[in-house]
Design a protein around this motif. Structure first.
Motif, PDB file in Angstrom:
ATOM      1  N   PHE A 141     -19.523  16.124 -22.418  1.00 27.73           N
ATOM      2  CA  PHE A 141     -19.730  16.633 -21.060  1.00 27.73           C
ATOM      3  C   PHE A 141     -18.704  16.032 -20.104  1.00 27.73           C
ATOM      4  O   PHE A 141     -18.127  16.731 -19.267  1.00 27.73           O
ATOM      5  N   GLU A 142     -18.458  14.727 -20.234  1.00 31.17           N
ATOM      6  CA  GLU A 142     -17.462  14.064 -19.394  1.00 31.17           C
ATOM      7  C   GLU A 142     -16.076  14.651 -19.640  1.00 31.17           C
ATOM      8  O   GLU A 142     -15.308  14.893 -18.698  1.00 31.17           O
ATOM      9  N   ASP A 143     -15.750  14.909 -20.907  1.00 35.72           N
ATOM     10  CA  ASP A 143     -14.434  15.457 -21.240  1.00 35.72           C
ATOM     11  C   ASP A 143     -14.260  16.867 -20.679  1.00 35.72           C
ATOM     12  O   ASP A 143     -13.183  17.229 -20.196  1.00 35.72           O
ATOM     13  N   LEU A 144     -15.310  17.679 -20.760  1.00 34.81           N
ATOM     14  CA  LEU A 144     -15.239  19.038 -20.221  1.00 34.81           C
ATOM     15  C   LEU A 144     -15.067  19.015 -18.708  1.00 34.81           C
ATOM     16  O   LEU A 144     -14.305  19.815 -18.138  1.00 34.81           O
ATOM     17  N   LEU A 145     -15.760  18.098 -18.055  1.00 29.36           N
ATOM     18  CA  LEU A 145     -15.606  17.972 -16.606  1.00 29.36           C
ATOM     19  C   LEU A 145     -14.190  17.526 -16.240  1.00 29.36           C
ATOM     20  O   LEU A 145     -13.614  18.005 -15.259  1.00 29.36           O
ATOM     21  N   SER A 146     -13.631  16.616 -17.041  1.00 26.30           N
ATOM     22  CA  SER A 146     -12.292  16.106 -16.745  1.00 26.30           C
ATOM     23  C   SER A 146     -11.241  17.210 -16.828  1.00 26.30           C
ATOM     24  O   SER A 146     -10.234  17.174 -16.114  1.00 26.30           O
ATOM     25  N   LEU A 147     -11.475  18.196 -17.709  1.00 28.58           N
ATOM     26  CA  LEU A 147     -10.542  19.321 -17.818  1.00 28.58           C
ATOM     27  C   LEU A 147     -10.497  20.122 -16.520  1.00 28.58           C
ATOM     28  O   LEU A 147      -9.489  20.763 -16.196  1.00 28.58           O
ATOM     29  N   ALA A 148     -11.621  20.067 -15.794  1.00 29.48           N
ATOM     30  CA  ALA A 148     -11.687  20.766 -14.513  1.00 29.48           C
ATOM     31  C   ALA A 148     -11.385  19.826 -13.343  1.00 29.48           C
ATOM     32  O   ALA A 148     -11.575  20.200 -12.171  1.00 29.48           O
ATOM     33  N   GLY A 149     -10.936  18.628 -13.670  1.00 30.12           N
ATOM     34  CA  GLY A 149     -10.614  17.669 -12.637  1.00 30.12           C
ATOM     35  C   GLY A 149     -11.826  17.050 -11.971  1.00 30.12           C
ATOM     36  O   GLY A 149     -11.737  16.590 -10.831  1.00 30.12           O
ATOM     37  N   LEU A 150     -12.960  17.046 -12.683  1.00 33.16           N
ATOM     38  CA  LEU A 150     -14.200  16.516 -12.135  1.00 33.16           C
ATOM     39  C   LEU A 150     -14.704  15.365 -12.994  1.00 33.16           C
ATOM     40  O   LEU A 150     -14.172  15.065 -14.053  1.00 33.16           O
ATOM     41  N   SER A 151     -15.759  14.732 -12.513  1.00 34.83           N
ATOM     42  CA  SER A 151     -16.456  13.687 -13.259  1.00 34.83           C
ATOM     43  C   SER A 151     -17.910  13.707 -12.841  1.00 34.83           C
ATOM     44  O   SER A 151     -18.262  14.296 -11.815  1.00 34.83           O
ATOM     45  N   THR A 152     -18.770  13.067 -13.621  1.00 33.03           N
ATOM     46  CA  THR A 152     -20.181  13.013 -13.236  1.00 33.03           C
ATOM     47  C   THR A 152     -20.342  12.279 -11.911  1.00 33.03           C
ATOM     48  O   THR A 152     -21.237  12.598 -11.119  1.00 33.03           O
ATOM     49  N   PHE A 153     -19.459  11.303 -11.655  1.00 28.79           N
ATOM     50  CA  PHE A 153     -19.534  10.569 -10.382  1.00 28.79           C
ATOM     51  C   PHE A 153     -19.264  11.509  -9.209  1.00 28.79           C
ATOM     52  O   PHE A 153     -19.933  11.456  -8.175  1.00 28.79           O
ATOM     53  N   SER A 154     -18.275  12.407  -9.374  1.00 27.27           N
ATOM     54  CA  SER A 154     -17.931  13.319  -8.285  1.00 27.27           C
ATOM     55  C   SER A 154     -19.024  14.345  -8.037  1.00 27.27           C
ATOM     56  O   SER A 154     -19.088  14.938  -6.955  1.00 27.27           O
ATOM     57  N   LEU A 155     -19.883  14.585  -9.058  1.00 27.59           N
ATOM     58  CA  LEU A 155     -20.956  15.569  -8.927  1.00 27.59           C
ATOM     59  C   LEU A 155     -22.250  14.967  -8.383  1.00 27.59           C
ATOM     60  O   LEU A 155     -23.179  15.699  -8.060  1.00 27.59           O
ATOM     61  N   GLN A 156     -22.306  13.648  -8.291  1.00 31.68           N
ATOM     62  CA  GLN A 156     -23.538  13.007  -7.844  1.00 31.68           C
ATOM     63  C   GLN A 156     -23.880  13.426  -6.421  1.00 31.68           C
ATOM     64  O   GLN A 156     -23.043  13.398  -5.524  1.00 31.68           O
ATOM     65  N   LEU A 157     -25.138  13.826  -6.246  1.00 36.63           N
ATOM     66  CA  LEU A 157     -25.610  14.177  -4.912  1.00 36.63           C
ATOM     67  C   LEU A 157     -25.777  12.927  -4.062  1.00 36.63           C
ATOM     68  O   LEU A 157     -25.534  12.942  -2.858  1.00 36.63           O
ATOM     69  N   PHE A 158     -26.240  11.840  -4.719  1.00 32.24           N
ATOM     70  CA  PHE A 158     -26.367  10.548  -4.070  1.00 32.24           C
ATOM     71  C   PHE A 158     -26.585   9.514  -5.158  1.00 32.24           C
ATOM     72  O   PHE A 158     -26.794   9.851  -6.315  1.00 32.24           O
ATOM     73  N   ASP A 159     -26.490   8.279  -4.794  1.00 29.37           N
ATOM     74  CA  ASP A 159     -26.685   7.172  -5.723  1.00 29.37           C
ATOM     75  C   ASP A 159     -27.979   6.465  -5.327  1.00 29.37           C
ATOM     76  O   ASP A 159     -28.099   5.982  -4.202  1.00 29.37           O
ATOM     77  N   ILE A 160     -28.949   6.421  -6.238  1.00 29.35           N
ATOM     78  CA  ILE A 160     -30.233   5.838  -5.856  1.00 29.35           C
ATOM     79  C   ILE A 160     -30.133   4.333  -5.599  1.00 29.35           C
ATOM     80  O   ILE A 160     -31.046   3.749  -5.019  1.00 29.35           O
ATOM     81  N   ASP A 161     -29.020   3.712  -6.019  1.00 30.30           N
ATOM     82  CA  ASP A 161     -28.823   2.308  -5.675  1.00 30.30           C
ATOM     83  C   ASP A 161     -28.655   2.121  -4.174  1.00 30.30           C
ATOM     84  O   ASP A 161     -28.847   1.025  -3.652  1.00 30.30           O
ATOM     85  N   ASP A 162     -28.265   3.192  -3.485  1.00 29.47           N
ATOM     86  CA  ASP A 162     -28.088   3.108  -2.037  1.00 29.47           C
ATOM     87  C   ASP A 162     -29.400   3.282  -1.283  1.00 29.47           C
ATOM     88  O   ASP A 162     -29.436   3.154  -0.055  1.00 29.47           O
ATOM     89  N   LEU A 163     -30.476   3.595  -2.010  1.00 30.57           N
ATOM     90  CA  LEU A 163     -31.781   3.814  -1.397  1.00 30.57           C
ATOM     91  C   LEU A 163     -32.672   2.601  -1.612  1.00 30.57           C
ATOM     92  O   LEU A 163     -32.424   1.791  -2.510  1.00 30.57           O
ATOM     93  N   PRO A 164     -33.703   2.445  -0.803  1.00 32.88           N
ATOM     94  CA  PRO A 164     -34.683   1.381  -1.074  1.00 32.88           C
ATOM     95  C   PRO A 164     -35.233   1.540  -2.488  1.00 32.88           C
ATOM     96  O   PRO A 164     -35.397   2.671  -2.985  1.00 32.88           O
ATOM     97  N   LEU A 165     -35.566   0.435  -3.145  1.00 30.32           N
ATOM     98  CA  LEU A 165     -35.974   0.462  -4.553  1.00 30.32           C
ATOM     99  C   LEU A 165     -37.111   1.443  -4.803  1.00 30.32           C
ATOM    100  O   LEU A 165     -37.042   2.273  -5.708  1.00 30.32           O
ATOM    101  N   GLY A 166     -38.147   1.388  -4.000  1.00 34.36           N
ATOM    102  CA  GLY A 166     -39.292   2.262  -4.220  1.00 34.36           C
ATOM    103  C   GLY A 166     -38.938   3.733  -4.103  1.00 34.36           C
ATOM    104  O   GLY A 166     -39.375   4.557  -4.905  1.00 34.36           O
TER     105      GLY A 166
END
Length: 295
Positions: free
Chosen positions: A92-117
């Motif tokens: 999946f990562e390799d297919l995204l890279s062919l399109a110049g993307l990555s799973t990181f670039s597709l993330q809507l948000f990072d739950i580490d940036d939210l309160p734990l709960g």
């Protein structure tokens, strides 16, 4: 291709070392002893508060289901699941890279940036909703239903029936869950362990010989009195594909109209039409879908 073969080999080696570590060293995220502890607690509740009082403590297929628990929870990962999962992730990562993307670039948000709960809640809700929909597919798509029949071959419910399922099921669940979870990346092993042990406990309770529905919380959490109807052999024609698909949460069924609890289902017959011809041993149950494409 060599990259994927090396990744598969590393996956086998890494998981084998992980499994040895799980068995030989106790820690708070230990799935091996966590499974044993949760199982013993729920089994003790079954013995102390049995719903079906005439059901034996060592019910029909108790030992078969116990084997399924450890096979599906640990050996299945060693044999196939970890290697396939890691290879699929890399593809999946390799297919995204062919399109110049990555799973990181597709993330809507990072739950580490939210309160734990809040982060844990979002992770749990997304996971459970995707799995609820996957469970519906297992009932509606004929070739998927042939795999799911293994789980529905249970004739007497007990905690260990929770993990009686064909090895193909987690492949399907994990495949459909991968992309939604990738979109909200950032969770670590602690997050996964908290959600996993919570859902494991609820799943065990859902299948246990317990007559509980949790009162008003039954509209939020799946429970034994609700889940027994999911395993009913006979259902009305208008719900021929099944009911009560919730894994941990029941709210999805109430929201989307797939809830069905017409009366106390303590003594209803379990199974599915034609299950009298279904294999009763592990190997033949695992092989069943291969010869059942027309069922």
């Amino acid at each position: 291709m060599k990259k994927y073969l090396d990744l598969i080999a590393e996956s086998y080696s890494g998981y084998w070392n992980y499994l040895l570590d799980e068995i030989t060293r106790f820690h708070w995220e230990n799935y091996f002893y966590g499974l044993i502890l949760v199982s013993l607690i729920v089994w003790a509740l079954e013995i102390r508060f049995p719903w079906r009082k005439d059901q034996p403590i060592f019910r029909k297929d108790f030992w078969l289901d116990t084997f399924y628990m450890f096979f599906n929870f640990f050996l299945l990962n060693l044999i196939v699941l970890i290697a396939l999962s890691n290879a699929a992730s890399q593809l999946f990562e390799d297919l995204l890279s062919l399109a110049g993307l990555s799973t990181f670039s597709l993330q809507l948000f990072d739950i580490d940036d939210l309160p734990l709960g809040l982060g844990l809640l979002i992770f749990f809700l997304v996971s459970d909703f995707v799995q609820w929909n996957t469970h519906r597919l297992l009932h509606r798509v004929p070739w998927l239903w042939n795999f799911h029949k293994v789980h529905h071959s249970v004739k007497q419910m007990g905690f260990a029936a929770h993990l009686r399922y064909h090895w193909m099921e987690p492949v399907i669940y994990k495949s459909l869950l991968y992309i939604p979870i990738a979109l909200i990346g950032g969770f670590d092993a602690r997050d996964v362990a908290i959600v996993h042990f919570s859902t494991l406990a609820v799943g065990h309770l859902n299948h246990a010989n317990l007559g509980w529905d949790y009162g008003v919380l039954k509209y939020v959490f799946n429970n034994p009195k609700m889940h027994i109807w999911h395993h009913a052999k006979k259902l009305p024609a208008d719900v021929k594909y099944g009911v009560n698909f919730g894994l941990t949460l029941s709210c999805w069924d109430y929201l989307f109209g797939t809830d069905h609890i017409p009366y106390d289902g303590r003594d209803i017959e379990l199974g599915f039409p034609g299950d009298e011809n279904f294999p009763e041993d592990f190997l033949h149950q695992e092989m069943y879908p291969l010869g059942s494409s027309k069922n």
